[in-house]
Write an enzyme that holds these catalytic residues in place. Structure first.
Site, short mmCIF file in Angstrom:
data_model
loop_
_atom_site.label_atom_id
_atom_site.label_comp_id
_atom_site.label_asym_id
_atom_site.label_seq_id
_atom_site.Cartn_x
_atom_site.Cartn_y
_atom_site.Cartn_z
N ASP A 1 -7.86 -8.08 1.38
CA ASP A 1 -6.64 -7.10 1.66
C ASP A 1 -7.53 -6.07 2.40
O ASP A 1 -8.89 -5.95 2.16
CB ASP A 1 -5.87 -6.32 0.58
CG ASP A 1 -4.67 -5.69 1.19
OD1 ASP A 1 -4.51 -5.72 2.24
OD2 ASP A 1 -3.95 -5.09 0.33
N CYS B 1 -13.10 7.05 14.43
CA CYS B 1 -12.45 6.46 12.95
C CYS B 1 -12.44 5.13 12.65
O CYS B 1 -12.02 4.23 13.45
CB CYS B 1 -10.99 6.89 13.04
SG CYS B 1 -10.02 6.34 11.61
N GLY C 1 3.31 4.02 14.73
CA GLY C 1 4.26 5.07 14.50
C GLY C 1 5.56 4.73 14.76
O GLY C 1 5.87 4.12 15.86
N CYS D 1 -16.78 7.93 12.00
CA CYS D 1 -16.33 8.83 10.76
C CYS D 1 -16.10 7.90 9.78
O CYS D 1 -15.15 7.04 9.71
CB CYS D 1 -15.23 9.61 11.44
SG CYS D 1 -14.68 10.63 9.90
N ASN E 1 -2.38 12.30 19.92
CA ASN E 1 -2.80 11.39 18.59
C ASN E 1 -4.01 12.31 18.01
O ASN E 1 -4.85 12.37 18.42
CB ASN E 1 -3.07 10.15 19.28
CG ASN E 1 -3.59 9.21 17.97
OD1 ASN E 1 -4.47 8.19 18.16
ND2 ASN E 1 -3.46 9.62 16.70
N SER F 1 -2.73 -7.19 8.62
CA SER F 1 -3.93 -6.60 9.14
C SER F 1 -5.17 -7.47 8.42
O SER F 1 -6.25 -7.30 8.89
CB SER F 1 -4.01 -5.00 8.87
OG SER F 1 -3.83 -4.76 7.62
#
Length: 482
Positions: free
Chosen positions: A371, A262, A51, A459, A125, A309
């Site tokens: 990607d 996640c 963030g 998830c 978070n 990433s």
């Protein structure tokens, strides 16, 4: 294909970045006899990727809570004199991307709440999906709100929850809160860390020579000389005080799942040098690339990754396929980290502000481009066009995430369903739209195998539309604005 950039099917999203927006980063430190705000600062510095809108630190010497919050990056928010004004052996910190509530100073964290029972500061978070209902209830209790985010709701609920001790208060809050919340909470004398019963967002425990550390990711420990101990378990609350660290409450998930971490932490959010649930993120991403090479093989000359990433996944694809890896794209890591917005002419340059190509590397080559995801489909056509202008003869896209067909309700700003390109186009249509010669998305099974956790511990609602808990209709990010 001619490489021209086609018109986006959702014009309102055309200028937005085609990646999920970051979650937030949180830290907490308890170390007797030391001023730990400096530790919190460097811990947040390691979590800056989570963030970039605001940052804050709260500290305590055992009496009062001191607080400093500011808009901008961690390095912009704190100077040496700010750290000097945050004394104490307890501190929590937060770096924010806004998923509920606007990017304004009133929503910067940590957030303080005072009740007759306790004085606390909280860093959060995640995303609470019943926030509107809870805010109305707390307002009836006579509580006032200064910001417009769900984190302030959690802080007020925790400070005013019925119960004689922390275990009772936390148990009450976990019964009422729905959604994702990893928290660091401090009082003048204690530090608490807790995760929601599904463990959607990460939180882990580290050991200092004379204290303890909590952080969203284990990479924060390396920056301050702490040793990784373990993850805070889903539904667990730990308390740290002068007597050390101990678990004070556990609440299991009530839907039959082990947890619902996640999966995008492994694909995109977390730093590659972090370990989550015992899995090194870099290794998971490399395994995703290897799986892609088996699911979507292609005859090509080079494999490149879209930095940063997807780099590990591109290396994994290269190693599994035997196709050489090269760096064909260079990223300017500081574009997008400024408050100075480009004018329309600069915006029209699209990805050129963030990425540049190396024509000497890719010229005349058949390229596999790895990607991490395609969300809206706004950036990928620019990347393909950039590579073609750089001389690439063929461009074959390989995506580490399955097609994203549903929005996220648990702390990731991932666009609304009408903006999700895979919810509105077939894979072949997306391939034509982005201008690639071929396109392959990693299968759900390949993703789960790459992460190395059980399916019922993750998830994956953004790929399946099946949420681990019932969700409301999509809640507007600004639904709590006054």
């Amino acid at each position: 294909m001619n490489g021209d950039i086609p018109r986006h099917p959702h014009p309102t999203a055309a200028t937005q970045d085609d990646y999920p927006r970051e979650a937030c980063g949180i830290v907490g430190i308890y170390s007797e006899g030391e001023d730990v705000a400096r530790y919190a600062f460097f811990g947040l510095y390691a979590l800056q990727h989570r963030g970039q809108e605001s940052a804050g630190i709260a500290s305590s010497t055992g009496d009062d809570i001191n607080l400093k919050v500011s808009m901008g990056l961690v390095g912009q928010a704190f100077q040496e004199e700010d750290i000097a004004q945050l004394p104490g052996h307890i501190a929590i910190g937060h770096t924010r991307y806004s998923t509920t509530g606007g990017s304004i100073i009133d929503n910067a964290q940590p957030i303080c709440s005072v009740s007759t029972a306790v004085n606390l500061a909280l860093a959060h978070n995640g995303n609470v999906i019943n926030a509107v209902e809870l805010k109305e209830e707390l307002s009836l209790w006579g509580l006032e709100f200064h910001g417009s985010n769900d984190s302030e709701i959690i802080a007020h609920m925790l400070a005013n929850a019925p119960g004689l001790n922390w275990r009772d208060r936390i148990a009450y809050c976990m019964r009422r809160l729905q959604g994702a919340y990893s928290l660091t909470v401090m009082t003048p004398t204690e530090l608490i860390g807790l995760r929601d019963p599904l463990g959607v967002r990460p939180l882990c425990i580290g050991k200092l020579s004379n204290g303890w550390v909590l952080a969203s990711e284990s990479c924060a420990f390396d920056h301050i000389g702490a040793e990784f101990i373990r993850d805070v378990e889903p539904g667990e609350a730990v308390l740290i005080d002068k007597d050390g660290l101990r678990t004070i409450y556990r609440r299991p998930p009530d839907n039959g799942m082990l947890s619902a971490g996640c999966v995008f932490e492994y694909i995109y959010f977390a730093r590659p040098d972090s370990t989550i649930e015992g899995k090194l993120v870099h290794s998971a991403r490399a395994a995703m690339g290897a799986a892609l090479s088996k699911e979507y093989p292609i005859d090509a000359d080079l494999v490149i990754g879209v930095p940063d990433s997807a780099t590990a996944a591109a290396v994994g694809y290269s190693q599994a396929s035997g196709i050489p890896y090269a760096e064909g794209l260079v990223k300017n890591r500081y574009v997008g980290r400024t408050f100075i917005q480009p004018d329309q002419q600069l915006r029209d340059l699209g990805v050129r502000l963030k990425l540049n190509v190396l024509p000497e590397i890719i010229g005349g080559k058949r390229i596999v481009v790895v990607d991490d995801s395609i969300v809206r489909g706004t950036t990928t056509p620019h990347v393909v066009n950039l590579l073609r202008r750089g001389g690439a003869r063929e461009v074959h896209l390989r995506i580490c995430a399955p097609p994203i067909v549903s929005t996220c309700h648990f702390g990731v700003d991932m666009a609304t369903k009408p903006e999700l390109i895979a919810a509105n186009m077939t894979v072949d249509d997306i391939c034509d739209y982005v201008g690639a010669d071929s396109l392959g998305f990693l299968s759900r099974e390949g993703l789960v195998d790459s992460v190395g956790l059980q399916r019922n511990a993750l998830c994956m609602a953004c790929f399946t539309g099946e949420y681990p808990i019932p969700v409301q209709l999509e809640m507007d990010k600004l639904a709590l604005e006054a």
